[in-house]
Design a protein around this motif. Structure first.
Motif, short mmCIF file in Angstrom:
data_model
loop_
_atom_site.label_atom_id
_atom_site.label_comp_id
_atom_site.label_asym_id
_atom_site.label_seq_id
_atom_site.Cartn_x
_atom_site.Cartn_y
_atom_site.Cartn_z
N LEU A 1 14.11 2.69 7.45
CA LEU A 1 13.07 2.90 8.46
C LEU A 1 12.33 4.22 8.28
CD1 LEU A 1 15.02 1.66 11.62
CD2 LEU A 1 13.43 0.35 10.17
N ILE A 2 12.56 4.89 7.16
CA ILE A 2 11.93 6.19 6.92
C ILE A 2 10.71 6.02 6.03
CG2 ILE A 2 12.22 8.50 5.97
CD1 ILE A 2 15.16 8.35 6.78
N LEU A 3 9.58 6.48 6.53
CA LEU A 3 8.31 6.45 5.80
C LEU A 3 8.18 7.71 4.96
CD1 LEU A 3 5.98 5.45 8.77
CD2 LEU A 3 6.86 3.93 6.98
N ALA A 4 7.49 7.60 3.83
CA ALA A 4 7.24 8.76 2.97
C ALA A 4 5.72 8.88 2.76
CB ALA A 4 7.96 8.61 1.63
N PRO A 5 5.01 9.44 3.74
CA PRO A 5 3.56 9.56 3.60
C PRO A 5 3.19 10.45 2.43
CG PRO A 5 4.25 10.02 5.86
CD PRO A 5 5.48 9.96 5.02
N THR A 6 2.05 10.15 1.83
CA THR A 6 1.49 10.97 0.76
C THR A 6 0.09 11.42 1.18
OG1 THR A 6 0.63 9.02 -0.37
CG2 THR A 6 2.81 9.81 -1.04
N ALA A 7 -0.34 12.53 0.62
CA ALA A 7 -1.67 13.05 0.93
C ALA A 7 -2.73 12.10 0.39
CB ALA A 7 -1.84 14.44 0.32
N LYS A 8 -3.76 11.86 1.19
CA LYS A 8 -4.88 11.03 0.74
C LYS A 8 -5.67 11.80 -0.32
CE LYS A 8 -7.27 8.85 3.77
NZ LYS A 8 -8.07 8.53 4.97
N ALA A 9 -6.22 11.09 -1.27
CA ALA A 9 -6.94 11.70 -2.38
C ALA A 9 -8.10 12.57 -1.90
CB ALA A 9 -7.45 10.63 -3.34
N ASP A 10 -8.73 12.20 -0.78
CA ASP A 10 -9.88 12.97 -0.30
C ASP A 10 -9.47 14.15 0.59
OD1 ASP A 10 -9.18 11.82 2.13
OD2 ASP A 10 -11.03 10.64 2.32
N GLY A 11 -8.16 14.34 0.79
CA GLY A 11 -7.68 15.48 1.58
C GLY A 11 -7.82 15.32 3.07
N SER A 12 -8.14 14.12 3.55
CA SER A 12 -8.41 13.92 4.98
C SER A 12 -7.17 13.55 5.78
CB SER A 12 -9.47 12.83 5.15
OG SER A 12 -8.97 11.58 4.69
N GLY A 13 -5.99 13.72 5.24
CA GLY A 13 -4.77 13.39 5.96
C GLY A 13 -3.77 12.73 5.05
N ASN A 14 -2.93 11.89 5.61
CA ASN A 14 -1.88 11.21 4.87
C ASN A 14 -2.06 9.70 4.94
OD1 ASN A 14 -0.58 13.62 4.18
ND2 ASN A 14 0.61 13.62 6.07
N GLU A 15 -1.37 9.02 4.02
CA GLU A 15 -1.36 7.56 4.04
C GLU A 15 0.05 7.08 3.74
OE1 GLU A 15 -4.24 6.32 1.17
OE2 GLU A 15 -3.25 7.36 -0.47
N VAL A 16 0.36 5.92 4.26
CA VAL A 16 1.67 5.33 4.03
C VAL A 16 1.54 3.81 4.11
CG1 VAL A 16 2.39 5.37 6.46
CG2 VAL A 16 4.11 5.49 4.65
N VAL A 17 2.37 3.13 3.31
CA VAL A 17 2.40 1.67 3.29
C VAL A 17 3.80 1.22 3.68
CG1 VAL A 17 2.14 -0.39 1.85
CG2 VAL A 17 0.65 1.58 1.47
N TYR A 18 3.86 0.23 4.56
CA TYR A 18 5.15 -0.34 4.97
C TYR A 18 4.92 -1.82 5.26
CZ TYR A 18 9.78 -0.58 7.11
OH TYR A 18 11.10 -0.87 7.39
N ASP A 19 5.72 -2.68 4.64
CA ASP A 19 5.59 -4.11 4.83
C ASP A 19 6.67 -4.64 5.77
OD1 ASP A 19 3.51 -4.08 2.98
OD2 ASP A 19 4.79 -4.66 1.31
N PHE A 20 6.35 -5.74 6.44
CA PHE A 20 7.29 -6.38 7.36
C PHE A 20 7.54 -7.81 6.89
CE2 PHE A 20 5.10 -3.13 9.75
CZ PHE A 20 6.14 -2.49 10.41
N VAL A 21 8.79 -8.24 6.95
CA VAL A 21 9.17 -9.61 6.60
C VAL A 21 9.79 -10.24 7.84
CG1 VAL A 21 10.59 -11.04 5.10
CG2 VAL A 21 9.54 -8.95 4.19
N LEU A 22 9.20 -11.36 8.26
CA LEU A 22 9.65 -12.02 9.49
C LEU A 22 10.47 -13.27 9.17
CD1 LEU A 22 6.42 -11.85 11.70
CD2 LEU A 22 8.24 -10.16 11.44
N ASP A 23 11.58 -13.40 9.87
CA ASP A 23 12.42 -14.60 9.78
C ASP A 23 11.76 -15.74 10.55
OD1 ASP A 23 14.62 -13.56 8.31
OD2 ASP A 23 15.44 -12.65 10.11
N PRO A 24 12.03 -16.98 10.13
CA PRO A 24 11.52 -18.11 10.92
C PRO A 24 12.18 -18.14 12.29
CG PRO A 24 12.93 -18.87 9.10
CD PRO A 24 12.80 -17.39 8.97
N ALA A 25 11.46 -18.70 13.24
CA ALA A 25 11.98 -18.80 14.61
C ALA A 25 13.09 -19.82 14.70
CB ALA A 25 10.87 -19.15 15.58
#
Length: 159
Positions: A135-159
């Protein structure tokens, strides 16, 4: 977020998929979090009622992109019986910075979770003992220097 929201800008993106890898178009990502000072809307004066709270819908490929700010750690209330327990146990009353999320899609089980920030204060000593490595994100600096970015995917089980 309110205009001129203070703090480090954060672009949070990802994909919502089914267990079999199928992208889930039209999935819902509900997000809420504290501001740069550790305050939540609806719990602190002078913050707009729905600040840093939103519901987002994934595109045809199950992808989402949310522009927000990185939250700060915050102290849980230390009054009443909770405060007495914290004092008696000798604990601190701090939560690490985190994003609250509910992710859902028709025909799939709801995920309710919190995502934390690598290297943040109280990660190792969360009063709620809720931090897990996955559950720990590792943000990286955006190339344009305007802040950070992070990617996190979610996988859902069928109901």
């Amino acid at each position: 977020m309110r205009e001129g929201e203070p703090g480090t800008q954060l672009d949070f993106s990802g994909q919502v998929r089914a267990v079999d890898g199928t992208p889930l178009a039209g999935a819902t990502v509900d997000l809420w979090h504290a501001d740069d000072l550790g305050f939540y809307s609806q719990f602190a004066p002078e913050i707009p009622e729905w600040n840093l709270r939103g519901t987002f819908t994934t595109d045809a490929e199950g992808r989402f992109m949310i522009h927000t700010v990185q939250p700060a750690p915050y102290q849980i209330p230390t009054d009443g019986s909770c405060g007495k327990l914290i004092a008696a146990a000798g604990w601190h009353a701090w939560r690490p910075a985190h994003l609250h999320l509910k992710v859902s899609a028709a025909g799939h089980q709801l995920i309710t979770t919190q995502l934390y920030f690598d290297g943040g204060d109280y990660i190792e000593t969360d009063i709620a003992d809720a931090v897990k490595p996955e559950l720990i994100l590792a943000p990286t600096a955006k190339a344009d220097g305007s802040g950070n970015e992070v990617v996190y995917d979610f996988v859902l089980d069928p109901a």
